[in-house]
Design a protein around this motif. Sequence first.
Motif, mmCIF file in Angstrom:
data_model
loop_
_atom_site.group_PDB
_atom_site.id
_atom_site.type_symbol
_atom_site.label_atom_id
_atom_site.label_comp_id
_atom_site.label_asym_id
_atom_site.label_seq_id
_atom_site.Cartn_x
_atom_site.Cartn_y
_atom_site.Cartn_z
ATOM 1 N N ASP A 198 0.834 -1.217 0.000
ATOM 2 C CA ASP A 198 0.000 0.000 0.000
ATOM 3 C C ASP A 198 0.861 1.257 0.000
ATOM 4 O OD1 ASP A 198 -2.038 -1.821 0.194
ATOM 5 O OD2 ASP A 198 -2.604 -1.310 2.256
ATOM 6 N N LYS A 208 -4.792 -2.188 -2.601
ATOM 7 C CA LYS A 208 -5.380 -0.850 -2.709
ATOM 8 C C LYS A 208 -4.498 0.072 -3.538
ATOM 9 C CE LYS A 208 -8.331 2.071 0.044
ATOM 10 N NZ LYS A 208 -9.378 1.945 -0.966
ATOM 11 N N LYS A 233 -10.822 -2.512 -7.997
ATOM 12 C CA LYS A 233 -10.902 -2.680 -6.545
ATOM 13 C C LYS A 233 -12.020 -1.774 -6.015
ATOM 14 C CE LYS A 233 -6.977 -5.127 -6.385
ATOM 15 N NZ LYS A 233 -6.870 -5.382 -7.821
#
Length: 549
Positions: free
Chosen positions: A55, A177, A210
């Motif tokens: 991330d 993410k 996502k």
Amino acid sequence: MKAEAYQDAVRTLNTLQTNANYLEMVKRKRGDPQTQLEAMKLYLARSGLQVEDLDQLNIIHITGTKGKGSTCAFTERILRSYGLKTGFFSSPHLVQVRERIRINGQPISSELFTKHFWRLYHRLEETKDDSSCVSMPGYFRFLTLMAFHVFLQEKVDLAVLEVGIGGAYDCTNIIRKPVVCGITSLGIDHTGLLGDTMEKIAWQKGGIFKSGVPAFTVLQPDEPLAVLRDRAQQISCPLYLCPPLQALEEGGPPLTLGLEGEHQRSNAALALQVARCWLQQKGYQDAGELKASRPSLPGQLPLAPVFQPTPRMQQGLRHTEWPGRTQLLRRGPLTWYLDGAHTTSSMQACVRWFRQALHRCERPDSGSEVRVLLFNSTGDRDSAALLKLLQPCQFDYAIFCPNLAEMASTDNADQQNFTVTLDQVLLRCLAHQQHWSRLHEEQVSPDPWSTPGQEQDGPASLLLAPHPPHTHSASSLVFSCISHALQWITQGRDPLFQPPSPPRGLLAHPVADSGATVLQEAAAIHVLVTGSLHLVGGVLKLLEPSLSQ
């Protein structure tokens, strides 16, 4: 010594390539692709990272069939012009494997590659579980893991990740993410892995979406676009359709792109939206002023904003470089046109670019012009369809060779490929030659590139300047490696490509013999190299020795 250490690392990396015979077996007995993704997460853990660690990389994830590398290159260059430190993971490499992992647009150094390679390799060796059937990741997985480690160690502000194949089950898709995702033009490719229809391929590509992460795509045919829309809706991913580049140019200067070809405008439009979205998500103010927004039609994807590209965005687009895609090299009487097109739609774009470039170039005052095609195609691609698209370019010679830079490539590990045997690739080249000969026998068919009712010499026409047919029209040759092919094409006339004298017997063929005289006397030689990025890479390695330094 440093060069030797790098070559040792690359040779070891090459042992992770899948052997050709094993690859066939795996294709027949492919397991659950979701399991493959879980295996990638285990490799990541064994390497000392957790998925959450990724991330930090502020990732931009890009997939598509055509132009995903070019779109990534535009995106990376735009954001670098904002003073950001960028990481960029792409595939395949053209000359050296370290090109796949870039910092601030430059391939990582041999020293950095060697250091990170051995650190990761030893870590994975130490954590091997003898009970598991596969103890080391394959070639592409290993490089993906290595890219994650390099980008974290180098503390990049963002990482642009190009998907390898597909999307849903690609090993880059272990990320949780990303900041933003993009999907370039879709087409038919890798059918053995992704499916044989545009809808099936769109489903795979939409697998990178996502929940809550903005995604952008360009105009697609209705059916695949509907698949992307449904994929996005199912997981609450906000998906936007990019307006054409023309809409962003209205009221301002036309945008200059560092990459040639009309098809690059679609890639640039997507890159601008993705880069702007990233800047906004990260709180940057200078992300382009909105123009009047265009309403979306009911039932269609919402349109991405129409905005005025900032001076830094314009600078990024202008300075984008991406070798091997619509690339021109002018060398003495030779002009090299390099484009790794390998699908029917990308080949159409390549032919359009090549014909426009020929239309623009100055004709020699005297002497003949010769057009040469250097072609190869690999995998499950329909080479006959690709060659049919190339036929209207009116080549004097078609040359076919495998993606081997030289017959003995043992001294250059970057160019080694264990996934095919030499017999396989040479038989494939002979098949290409047969397809080409067959097409010339059927040459009564009309030119699919000409527009009905258009004057042949009109300014809008892409038809070439008059090109008198030679007696050797439709001649073709097969060579055993790229070096031999280039030696014949150049006839010693390329000022930078001066290999040792050709091996005995290289010209022991009537076509090679008569063609050599034609090439030696030509005022201009135009060579289109296409069909495979690996072929383009091998040609660049020989024509631009500095790329191997």
